[in-house]
Design a protein around this motif. Structure first.
Motif, PDB file in Angstrom:
ATOM      1  N   PRO A  10       0.827  -1.211   0.000  1.00  0.00           N
ATOM      2  CA  PRO A  10       0.000   0.000   0.000  1.00  0.00           C
ATOM      3  C   PRO A  10       0.860   1.259   0.000  1.00  0.00           C
ATOM      4  CG  PRO A  10      -0.812  -1.587   1.599  1.00  0.00           C
ATOM      5  CD  PRO A  10       0.507  -2.099   1.113  1.00  0.00           C
ATOM      6  N   ALA A  11       0.275   2.363  -0.488  1.00  0.00           N
ATOM      7  CA  ALA A  11       1.007   3.621  -0.637  1.00  0.00           C
ATOM      8  C   ALA A  11       1.668   4.058   0.662  1.00  0.00           C
ATOM      9  CB  ALA A  11       0.064   4.703  -1.140  1.00  0.00           C
ATOM     10  N   GLN A  12       0.944   3.974   1.768  1.00  0.00           N
ATOM     11  CA  GLN A  12       1.481   4.432   3.046  1.00  0.00           C
ATOM     12  C   GLN A  12       2.712   3.618   3.456  1.00  0.00           C
ATOM     13  OE1 GLN A  12      -1.382   4.498   6.213  1.00  0.00           O
ATOM     14  NE2 GLN A  12       0.058   5.293   7.728  1.00  0.00           N
ATOM     15  N   VAL A  13       2.697   2.349   3.160  1.00  0.00           N
ATOM     16  CA  VAL A  13       3.823   1.488   3.526  1.00  0.00           C
ATOM     17  C   VAL A  13       5.058   1.824   2.695  1.00  0.00           C
ATOM     18  CG1 VAL A  13       4.634  -0.913   3.576  1.00  0.00           C
ATOM     19  CG2 VAL A  13       2.294  -0.353   4.304  1.00  0.00           C
ATOM     20  N   VAL A  14       4.863   2.025   1.382  1.00  0.00           N
ATOM     21  CA  VAL A  14       5.998   2.353   0.518  1.00  0.00           C
ATOM     22  C   VAL A  14       6.540   3.736   0.856  1.00  0.00           C
ATOM     23  CG1 VAL A  14       6.736   2.733  -1.861  1.00  0.00           C
ATOM     24  CG2 VAL A  14       5.206   0.826  -1.316  1.00  0.00           C
ATOM     25  N   ARG A  15       5.653   4.698   1.112  1.00  0.00           N
ATOM     26  CA  ARG A  15       6.126   6.039   1.487  1.00  0.00           C
ATOM     27  C   ARG A  15       6.956   5.973   2.763  1.00  0.00           C
ATOM     28  NH1 ARG A  15       0.893   7.984  -0.253  1.00  0.00           N
ATOM     29  NH2 ARG A  15       0.158   7.913   1.895  1.00  0.00           N
ATOM     30  N   ALA A  16       6.503   5.185   3.733  1.00  0.00           N
ATOM     31  CA  ALA A  16       7.256   5.046   4.983  1.00  0.00           C
ATOM     32  C   ALA A  16       8.623   4.423   4.722  1.00  0.00           C
ATOM     33  CB  ALA A  16       6.458   4.214   5.984  1.00  0.00           C
ATOM     34  N   GLY A  70      10.107  -3.850  10.443  1.00  0.00           N
ATOM     35  CA  GLY A  70       9.797  -5.109  11.106  1.00  0.00           C
ATOM     36  C   GLY A  70       8.924  -6.049  10.314  1.00  0.00           C
ATOM     37  N   ALA A  71       8.307  -5.567   9.237  1.00  0.00           N
ATOM     38  CA  ALA A  71       7.496  -6.453   8.391  1.00  0.00           C
ATOM     39  C   ALA A  71       8.412  -7.305   7.521  1.00  0.00           C
ATOM     40  CB  ALA A  71       6.556  -5.622   7.523  1.00  0.00           C
ATOM     41  N   LYS A  72       7.858  -8.326   6.907  1.00  0.00           N
ATOM     42  CA  LYS A  72       8.623  -9.188   6.019  1.00  0.00           C
ATOM     43  C   LYS A  72       8.022  -9.116   4.625  1.00  0.00           C
ATOM     44  CE  LYS A  72      10.297 -12.396   9.561  1.00  0.00           C
ATOM     45  NZ  LYS A  72      10.387 -13.817   9.978  1.00  0.00           N
ATOM     46  N   PRO A  73       8.373  -8.076   3.877  1.00  0.00           N
ATOM     47  CA  PRO A  73       7.788  -7.920   2.542  1.00  0.00           C
ATOM     48  C   PRO A  73       8.288  -8.985   1.581  1.00  0.00           C
ATOM     49  CG  PRO A  73       9.580  -6.378   2.835  1.00  0.00           C
ATOM     50  CD  PRO A  73       9.381  -7.049   4.170  1.00  0.00           C
TER      51      PRO A  73
END
Length: 299
Positions: A10-16, A70-73
């Motif tokens: 999602p956009a928010q995740v990539v921006r972060a 901390g996520a595992k993309p």
């Protein structure tokens, strides 16, 4: 580039993740990072892309994964053909119009009644199609409309030279200096200047080009103080250069800043407030912010 790593999120995740990249002091800059929307019909669908000239190592993959807090993309890793992917990505793009400017690649016809700039696809950033570059063109036109007078300008991180060319169109008697940290930009700017009728050299109405990081060039320092300093780079370097820009810009002079995500705006503005600047105007293009700041006459 011979390898690419892609993460869809999602956009928010990539921006972060992009912000985390900006804040990573130990980032390996041989990993070139970018990100953005993948489909206009799905504004929340974004991708982060990383390009490398080598097969990604475990350390490379760990560095990219660490940007996601901390996520595992899921990392999609692919080997690319031996081609100039920067140039290929910019081919066949449609012309843009911003204020008095029409920007196109050579395969499109000129537009009558506008200042036409031909910017071929190249290894340098700045064909005008990215929201930060087109936003800078719009802001330059706004600055001119508001009566800004410019006699001496600099474009830091010039890329193709487009923003320096646009500024010289608006203020044709100004002395202009362009710089970039990437040596490939020297011949690119020279070729684009010839293509667009921009005289090179030192003096009114001419553009001088140097290769240097930030303000670290004798010509850049000797040409100061500037009435206008343009920097369409990245949020981290913008904040780091705030003090140097404050010294290089004349009292009452302006900086035009771009390359920062809207989420990064408070950090950048705080750095420039400390350096003696105040906000004159801001513009938002997608998730990017373009800032016009003026240096206070007394600090």
């Amino acid at each position: 580039m011979s390898w690419k790593i892609t993460v869809s999120a999602p956009a928010q995740v990539v921006r972060a993740a992009l912000v985390a990249h900006e804040d990573a002091d130990d980032w390996d800059f041989s990993i070139v990072l970018g990100g953005g929307q993948t489909d206009p019909a799905e504004p929340d669908a974004w991708q982060l892309e990383a390009w490398l000239e080598r097969k990604p190592t475990a350390a490379d993959k760990a560095a990219i994964t660490a940007l996601f807090a901390g996520a595992k993309p899921k990392l999609i890793i692919e080997e690319l053909a031996d081609e100039d992917w920067v140039t290929l990505s910019q081919q066949n793009v449609e012309p843009i119009t911003e204020g008095p400017f029409h920007v196109r690649t050579p395969d499109h016809p000129p537009a009558h009644g506008l200042r036409d700039f031909v910017i071929p696809a190249s290894q340098a950033f700045g064909t005008g199609h990215h929201e930060t570059t087109s936003g800078c063109l719009a802001m330059l036109a706004h600055m001119k409309a508001k009566g800004l007078v410019v006699r001496n300008l600099a474009d830091i991180g010039t890329g193709t030279g487009l923003l320096a060319f646009a500024a010289l169109h608006l203020w044709p008697r100004a002395r202009a200096t362009a710089s970039d940290i990437d040596a490939v930009c020297g011949p690119v700017v020279a070729e684009n200047a010839e293509l667009n009728g921009i005289p090179l050299g030192d003096g009114p109405g001419k553009l001088a080009m140097v290769i240097a990081p930030g303000m670290e060039d004798p010509l850049l320092r000797a040409a100061a103080p500037y009435d206008l300093l343009i920097a369409n780079i990245l949020a981290g370097p913008l904040a780091e250069l705030s003090r140097d820009f404050g010294k290089a810009v004349a009292p009452g002079g302006s900086v035009l800043l771009a390359g920062l995500l809207t989420a990064q705006e408070p950090t950048v503005r705080a750095a420039y407030t400390r350096a003696g600047f105040s906000l004159r105007a801001r513009m938002q293009r997608g998730n990017w912010t373009i800032l016009w700041l003026r240096r206070r006459s007394t600090r």
